[in-house]
Design an enzyme around this catalytic site. Structure first.
Site, PDB file in Angstrom:
ATOM      1  N   LYS A   1      62.903 -10.651  79.833  1.00  0.00           N
ATOM      2  CA  LYS A   1      64.038 -11.288  80.501  1.00  0.00           C
ATOM      3  C   LYS A   1      64.153 -12.749  80.063  1.00  0.00           C
ATOM      4  O   LYS A   1      63.166 -13.470  79.989  1.00  0.00           O
ATOM      5  CB  LYS A   1      63.861 -11.226  82.020  1.00  0.00           C
TER       6      LYS A   1
ATOM      7  N   SER B   1      60.984 -14.338  83.409  1.00  0.00           N
ATOM      8  CA  SER B   1      60.509 -13.663  84.620  1.00  0.00           C
ATOM      9  C   SER B   1      59.013 -13.432  84.539  1.00  0.00           C
ATOM     10  O   SER B   1      58.463 -13.183  83.460  1.00  0.00           O
ATOM     11  CB  SER B   1      61.225 -12.316  84.789  1.00  0.00           C
TER      12      SER B   1
END
Length: 451
Positions: free
Chosen positions: A315, A309
């Site tokens: 992430k 991300s």
């Protein structure tokens, strides 16, 4: 610098840096459509075909030894060091692929000629041939080579990794799921055995389907009658191609079919599509089972290859699966195009040949690349979160299925509903309802005996 070239329509100028002639230049001028070039695999197959045709023409007495040798040498020269700048034509041209056939004829006649001998692209390189039988022949040769050189090796590498994972996780018991709901347990190895069977069955189907592509339309010339070709030309070309490639090519038993139908490619690509759909299913299973890491299933962990991300630190996303499943979506679209295109072309000739072979070869190339990337960067590094897997098994209500033979479906169902309502485990619910003893429950409800 330019040089002057001529065809039946007159004289034209082309760059001295390229080997093609007037008909290729006219196609460049007349079809400025898109950027999708004729696939490299098709050009290679065409050059192999012209090599075989030159040998067959000499063997049958229709081409001199000198001209045949010059054409064969020109083909070998190009195949040894392929240079695709001389093959610039787009897919969106005449539906028989005539311009591409002539592009190959022009380049090879240029390479085979010198100050002493000039070879003609039609009279010599294209001798005993038509675009109508050479293009479908090259379609089949290119498809077979793409399968044997690219798809089968990539598929076999993926199969070996799935086998390794099956053995690695053979004893890890997990909860099964059907309809996205809890089901009875199985092992991770058993789950992977299903994936393995998918891939091995598809591999076998593809090998069977490929046999149809060993049939070649060559020898049919314009409409299937073989006009202007020796009677045995198709057989001789097929034999020459077989000797060169080591693959069992053969002349079709019906040239009219070979020119007007592409049923073999439609059938084969249907199996390629089936492979894509199985890969999509495998990818989606792993995507869901690795979801989380804390708010999803979280049973499997995929390798972290890059940040997932641009805004959420830490992430990690299932990017290899996303790439592979996008490829599978493209293959599904290609199958629709191929199926429709194969239905077109009235009477003696299908005239959607370029778009058919473009999509067939694109599917094979994309799937080959996607399988290798998924295998190397995702599946090979997949691990199991055994604590999460064990917790899911322990919490599952569907272990109650093991009680069916002992207390019946209705009582077992009542235990499951009670456990769910009271937010307790099955054993507590079963004892509370008085349907089993603790000793009996422990004996009957054992996940390792349910696999």
């Amino acid at each position: 610098m330019v040089r002057k070239v001529r065809d039946a329509f007159g004289e034209m100028e082309v760059s001295e840096a390229v080997f093609y002639g007037a008909q290729t230049k006219r196609s460049l001028d007349n079809f400025p459509i898109g950027t999708e070039k004729m696939p490299k695999q098709l050009i290679e197959a065409f050059v192999m075909l012209k090599r075989a045709a030159a040998k067959a023409n000499h063997r049958l007495g229709t081409l001199s030894l000198e001209k045949s040798t010059r054409i064969v040498d020109a083909c070998d020269q190009w195949l040894h060091q392929p240079d695709y700048q001389h093959f610039p034509l787009v897919v969106w041209q005449t539906g028989s692929g005539t311009q591409t056939n002539m592009n190959v004829n022009e380049v090879l006649s240029f390479l085979a000629s010198d100050n002493k001998v000039t070879l003609h692209p039609n009279d010599d390189v294209n001798k005993s041939q038509s675009s109508n039988d050479t293009f479908p022949t090259a379609m089949h040769v290119a498809t077979v080579l793409a399968l044997t050189d690219r798809l089968f090796p990539a598929l076999e590498r993926l199969i070996q990794t799935v086998k390794a994972k099956q053995h690695q996780f053979a004893d890890v018991v997990k909860i099964g799921r059907t309809h996205l709901q809890d089901a009875t347990p199985l092992t991770v190895g058993q789950e992977f055995s299903g994936y393995l069977a998918m891939l091995e069955k598809i591999e076998h189907m593809l090998i069977q389907d490929m046999d149809g592509c060993f049939e070649l339309a060559i020898g049919g010339t314009a409409v299937g009658t073989g006009l202007n070709a020796p009677v045995d030309f198709g057989d001789e070309v097929a034999h020459a191609l077989s000797r060169y490639t080591g693959l069992p090519f053969r002349k079709t038993d019906n040239h009219y079919h070979g020119l007007t139908s592409h049923s073999q490619l439609v059938h084969l690509h249907g199996t390629v599509k089936a492979l894509a759909m199985d890969l999509f299913k495998i990818g989606n299973d792993l995507r869901y089972l690795s979801s989380g890491p804390r708010a999803g299933y979280g049973e499997y962990t995929l390798p972290a290859n890059e940040p997932g991300s641009s805004i959420m630190p830490g992430k990690v996303n299932p990017t290899q699966i996303e790439a592979m499943t996008m490829v599978c979506s493209q293959v599904l679209g290609n199958d629709t195009t191929i199926s429709f295109a194969a239905s077109q072309g009235q009477f003696q000739l299908n005239v959607f040949k370029p778009v058919i072979i473009y999509n067939v070869l694109q599917s094979i190339e994309l799937l080959s690349d996607a399988m290798d990337s998924f295998n190397l960067r995702c599946l090979s590094g997949l691990t199991i979160n055994e604590e999460v897997v064990k917790a899911s098994v322990a919490q599952s209500l569907m272990l109650v299925t093991a009680l069916n033979p002992h207390i019946g479906y209705d009582k077992a169902s009542e235990i499951a509903k009670y456990a769910h309502l009271k937010q307790t485990d099955l054993k507590t619910a079963a004892l509370a309802l008085g349907y089993v003893t603790e000793e009996a429950f422990d004996q009957w409800v054992d996940p390792t005996k349910m696999i």
